[in-house]
Motif scaffolding. Structure first.
Motif, PDB file in Angstrom:
ATOM      1  N   LEU A  18       4.156  -1.764  12.321  1.00  0.00           N
ATOM      2  CA  LEU A  18       4.626  -1.283  11.015  1.00  0.00           C
ATOM      3  C   LEU A  18       5.156   0.140  11.105  1.00  0.00           C
ATOM      4  O   LEU A  18       6.155   0.473  10.466  1.00  0.00           O
ATOM      5  N   PRO A  47       9.523  -0.246   1.619  1.00  0.00           N
ATOM      6  CA  PRO A  47       8.160  -0.698   1.271  1.00  0.00           C
ATOM      7  C   PRO A  47       7.231  -0.870   2.468  1.00  0.00           C
ATOM      8  O   PRO A  47       6.008  -0.950   2.299  1.00  0.00           O
ATOM      9  N   ILE A  48       7.783  -0.897   3.674  1.00  0.00           N
ATOM     10  CA  ILE A  48       6.946  -0.987   4.880  1.00  0.00           C
ATOM     11  C   ILE A  48       5.945   0.165   4.906  1.00  0.00           C
ATOM     12  O   ILE A  48       4.808   0.002   5.354  1.00  0.00           O
ATOM     13  N   LEU A  50       4.393   1.598   2.453  1.00  0.00           N
ATOM     14  CA  LEU A  50       3.255   1.297   1.581  1.00  0.00           C
ATOM     15  C   LEU A  50       2.273   0.366   2.300  1.00  0.00           C
ATOM     16  O   LEU A  50       1.058   0.600   2.295  1.00  0.00           O
ATOM     17  N   VAL A  51       2.814  -0.667   2.920  1.00  0.00           N
ATOM     18  CA  VAL A  51       1.974  -1.612   3.657  1.00  0.00           C
ATOM     19  C   VAL A  51       1.280  -0.893   4.820  1.00  0.00           C
ATOM     20  O   VAL A  51       0.070  -1.063   5.044  1.00  0.00           O
ATOM     21  N   HIS A  52       2.040  -0.080   5.558  1.00  0.00           N
ATOM     22  CA  HIS A  52       1.458   0.678   6.668  1.00  0.00           C
ATOM     23  C   HIS A  52       0.317   1.565   6.168  1.00  0.00           C
ATOM     24  O   HIS A  52      -0.734   1.644   6.805  1.00  0.00           O
ATOM     25  N   TRP A  54      -1.732   1.268   3.555  1.00  0.00           N
ATOM     26  CA  TRP A  54      -2.943   0.524   3.205  1.00  0.00           C
ATOM     27  C   TRP A  54      -3.638  -0.025   4.443  1.00  0.00           C
ATOM     28  O   TRP A  54      -4.870   0.046   4.553  1.00  0.00           O
ATOM     29  N   ILE A  55      -2.875  -0.556   5.365  1.00  0.00           N
ATOM     30  CA  ILE A  55      -3.494  -1.088   6.583  1.00  0.00           C
ATOM     31  C   ILE A  55      -4.033   0.050   7.446  1.00  0.00           C
ATOM     32  O   ILE A  55      -5.079  -0.097   8.097  1.00  0.00           O
TER      33      ILE A  55
END
Length: 115
Positions: A18, A47-48, A50-52, A54-55
């Protein structure tokens, strides 16, 4: 701890991928002329991050738990945490962590195939 080790390895891979995709997307978005196909692709990849993020938070918790169970030092934890923020570094750190855990605690880092 074998499950924790496996979760760490998967999270490290996901966070690393990510981070690389997000970095490439940002480079495309900000370095190319507005309106081009690649620039729009970079914009679509935003949006990557945002995902990065949280993970990465889950990765931080798992890295902390792993270093606590392995009784590693704060610098080792900090290296693991910084690796999730520098593109490409996490792949090297994950291999180093796996090697060190197998050397320090072979019973805790058994591969799934070895059992």
């Amino acid at each position: 701890m074998t499950k924790l080790f496996n979760v760490y390895r998967v999270l490290a891979l996901v966070v690393g991928v990510l981070l690389l995709v997000g970095t490439v997307g940002s480079l495309l978005k900000y370095l190319l002329e507005d309106g081009t196909t690649l620039q729009r692709l970079g914009d679509d990849l935003t949006p990557i991050w945002l995902v990065h993020g949280w993970i990465y938070i889950v990765y931080v918790v798992v890295a902390f738990l792993l270093t606590q169970k392995a009784r590693w030092t704060i610098p080792q934890l900090l290296l693991m945490l910084v690796a999730g923020l520098v593109p490409g570094l996490i792949f090297w750190v994950e291999r180093r962590v796996a090697h060190q855990l197998r050397a320090d605690h072979p019973e805790l880092a058994q591969d799934q195939d070895a059992r």
